[in-house]
Write an enzyme that holds these catalytic residues in place. Structure first.
Site, PDB file in Angstrom:
ATOM      1  CB  SER A 110       0.005  -6.027  -3.191  1.00 42.70           C
ATOM      2  OG  SER A 110       0.391  -4.697  -2.898  1.00 42.70           O
ATOM      3  CG  ASP A 168       7.171  -4.159  -5.426  1.00 38.41           C
ATOM      4  OD1 ASP A 168       6.630  -3.056  -5.623  1.00 38.41           O
ATOM      5  OD2 ASP A 168       6.547  -5.203  -5.157  1.00 38.41           O
ATOM      6  CG  HIS A 195       3.572  -4.076  -6.921  1.00 36.61           C
ATOM      7  ND1 HIS A 195       3.914  -4.491  -5.652  1.00 36.61           N
ATOM      8  CD2 HIS A 195       2.232  -3.868  -6.891  1.00 36.61           C
ATOM      9  CE1 HIS A 195       2.834  -4.517  -4.893  1.00 36.61           C
ATOM     10  NE2 HIS A 195       1.790  -4.156  -5.625  1.00 36.61           N
TER      11      HIS A 195
END
Length: 220
Positions: A110, A168, A195
């Site tokens: 991320s 995601d 995610h």
């Protein structure tokens, strides 16, 4: 008989609102999949994030971030005029590479993947603070901040594996694919999940195939 090559060493960069400890907790399956091939060392981002409703109440470490798009906030989709905190984070990564190295590559998740991509850009330009050969970028994105635009001006020549979650909801798949296009020869691994860092059999195979290119003793 050839001596067994040593495992690769990857410096791992967690996501926004996470910490090194949480990344270790959430990469158990991945570390098991890579056992004997690659070791991960996670580090904390330098900036504590103000507490929020989504925080784990029994977490014993404050959530952290690598940079902010506003005062104590971050949104990947925003194009902030005055992002803060990135230089400190680059210094923290450089210090970790120097103190705990040598490392072969980076693994970022991320916001940590976005930071790792910036490190790759600096490395490709010859920045001596970042002696890494490749990166695995999970749910990454290119920073929208104009002040960060210089990282993406030139195609980034470091080899990268981009892991994209088709569902995601935090970093939408198109953002991760857009980041991949900033690199010269990106390998893109899509998975049906959201995610997180996937480590099922299919992804394990892709990780190992990518990492095998950098194993000591391999012909690069």
């Amino acid at each position: 008989v050839m001596a067994e090559a040593r495992p690769l060493r990857l410096l791992a960069l967690h996501g926004y609102r996470q910490s090194a400890r949480r990344l270790r907790q959430r990469t158990g399956a991945l570390r098991k999949a890579l056992r004997g091939r690659a070791d991960l060392l996670a580090i904390d981002a330098p900036h504590p994030v103000p507490a929020g409703a989504g925080d784990d109440p029994d977490g014993d470490d404050p959530p952290r971030g690598w940079w902010f798009s506003g005062p104590g906030t971050f949104e990947a989709g925003e194009a902030p005029a005055a992002p803060t905190g990135l230089e400190e984070s680059l210094s923290v990564v450089a210090a970790a590479l120097a103190e705990h190295g040598p490392f072969d590559g980076l693994l970022g998740f991320s916001q940590g993947a976005a930071l790792a991509a910036m490190v790759c850009a600096l490395r490709a330009r010859g920045d001596p603070r970042f002696p890494v050969a490749f990166a695995v970028l999970v749910a990454g994105f290119a920073s929208r901040a104009p002040a960060h635009g210089h990282f993406y001006w030139d195609p980034i020549t470091l080899p990268t594996l981009h892991v994209v979650g088709d569902t995601d909801a935090v970093i939408a798949a198109p953002l991760s694919r857009e980041l991949a296009q900033c690199f010269v020869e990106p390998v893109v691994l899509a998975h049906p999940g959201g995610h997180f860092i996937p480590a099922a059999a299919e992804q394990k195979k892709a990780y190992l195939e990518f990492l095998e290119r950098f194993r000591p003793g391999q012909d690069q």
